[in-house]
Write a protein that holds these residues in place. Structure first.
Motif, PDB file in Angstrom:
ATOM      1  N   THR A  60       0.806  -1.221   0.000  1.00  0.00           N
ATOM      2  CA  THR A  60       0.000   0.000   0.000  1.00  0.00           C
ATOM      3  C   THR A  60       0.841   1.273   0.000  1.00  0.00           C
ATOM      4  OG1 THR A  60      -0.133   0.128   2.420  1.00  0.00           O
ATOM      5  CG2 THR A  60      -1.817  -1.182   1.291  1.00  0.00           C
ATOM      6  N   ARG A 107      -0.599   4.466   1.195  1.00  0.00           N
ATOM      7  CA  ARG A 107      -1.749   5.165   1.771  1.00  0.00           C
ATOM      8  C   ARG A 107      -1.552   6.678   1.667  1.00  0.00           C
ATOM      9  NH1 ARG A 107      -6.062   1.707   2.111  1.00  0.00           N
ATOM     10  NH2 ARG A 107      -5.426  -0.274   3.094  1.00  0.00           N
ATOM     11  N   GLU A 111      -3.953   7.053  -3.938  1.00  0.00           N
ATOM     12  CA  GLU A 111      -3.712   6.010  -2.941  1.00  0.00           C
ATOM     13  C   GLU A 111      -3.796   4.678  -3.667  1.00  0.00           C
ATOM     14  OE1 GLU A 111      -5.973   4.227   0.971  1.00  0.00           O
ATOM     15  OE2 GLU A 111      -5.472   6.372   0.953  1.00  0.00           O
TER      16      GLU A 111
END
Length: 324
Positions: free
Chosen positions: A47, A49, A84
């Motif tokens: 990820t 974020r 994101e």
């Protein structure tokens, strides 16, 4: 419990040296690794974020790649443009841990993708868009058709595996497509269903990348191109039926980013499916000099530019209401 991490895996670190320098991951740009508990499995997520991002992008790999390889070519570049991004290791690929008693079917990939979207929408209501490479391209369609809360999908290819031309082209040879497929279908209904076979036996994995040295690295990686899957998974992948037929699909716009030098899934195969879609916009962009898993410029940059532009369409950036 000590969970596995890509920090300890050599394959992706070697693969990135076949990519342009600007795509290399460093200590400061490596994605965060998360774990998502799903139906008795621990699903690994790469990820980037970004609470300020207006759009979340979920990245799906195919049957010869994994989530970290998606982070390399698209997760990081899109994150640098303000998105994101979440790259998923689907069950039995990457670092995802499958529960001991769980039998993974392609249907599970579709359900996992849909459930991940729902889990992210619980956190906030930002628009969610999908990207899929290889078999992941059609996975974006299957997930969107099931979930119905996706704002856009992008695929590196869209393969309708019910089409015999598609099966003949992507299989390792005609024997596998014409004889192996029905044998697998029968075997999947017997105790032989659990037998695992290398994906390279069933498909033209030798055309995953156009660089022979890079291909050797991929093929040695048991978490991606060197992986084996059960006959159950193979059969369920070939015979999966989407919840919405192409002619009725009205969920979101679609972009095909077709590598111009794709030796596995040429443009004609995706056209067979996308030509049936008329209720939403469908756009195709050719990536110059690029192979199936693109290592080459200018295709890599063209891919990021095309996807970035596509995701900025007003109908995508605005929240799409759930369709009943």
């Amino acid at each position: 419990m000590n969970m596995p991490t890509y920090e300890n895996q050599a394959a992706w670190k070697t693969i990135q040296h076949f990519l342009p320098t600007e795509l290399h991951l460093t200590g400061a740009t490596t994605p965060k690794e998360e774990w998502w508990a799903w139906q008795g499995n621990n699903i690994h997520l790469d990820t980037y974020r970004n609470p300020q991002a207006k759009i979340k992008v979920i990245l799906f790999h195919g049957v010869g790649t994994n989530g970290r390889q998606m982070s390399l070519i698209l997760g990081k570049p899109l994150a640098e443009r303000g998105y994101e991004t979440i790259a998923v290791d689907m069950p039995s690929y990457g670092l995802t841990q499958v529960g001991k008693s769980n039998v993974i079917r392609y249907d599970d990939w579709v359900q996992a993708g849909s459930d991940l979207i729902d889990a992210e929408l619980v956190k906030d209501d930002r628009p969610i868009v999908l990207y899929g490479l290889s078999a992941g391209g059609m996975l974006t369609y299957h997930v969107a058709a099931k979930n119905k809360k996706v704002n856009a999908i992008v695929g590196m290819t869209f393969l309708d595996t019910s089409n015999q031309t598609v099966k003949d082209t992507v299989a390792s040879n005609l024997f596998m497509s014409r004889i192996g497929t029905p044998i697998t279908h029968l075997a999947a209904k017997t105790p032989l269903a659990a037998i695992r076979v290398p994906m390279s036996w069933a498909s033209k994995m030798s055309t995953l990348v156009n660089d022979k040295e890079a291909l050797r690295v991929f093929m040695k990686d048991k978490t991606s191109a060197g992986n084996s899957v059960s006959l159950t998974f193979l059969d369920s992948y070939i015979h999966y039926q989407p919840e919405i037929a192409a002619e009725d699909f009205d969920i979101c716009p679609i972009l095909l980013t077709q590598p111009a030098n794709d030796r596995w899934t040429p443009l004609e195969l995706s056209k067979l499916f996308l030509s049936r879609i008329h209720k939403v916009p469908v756009k195709t962009v050719l990536l110059e000099n690029a192979g199936h898993y693109p290592l080459e410029q200018p295709g890599l940059s063209q891919m990021v530019d095309a996807i970035d532009s596509f995701y900025q369409i007003p109908s995508i950036t605005g929240r799409k209401e759930q369709q009943e």
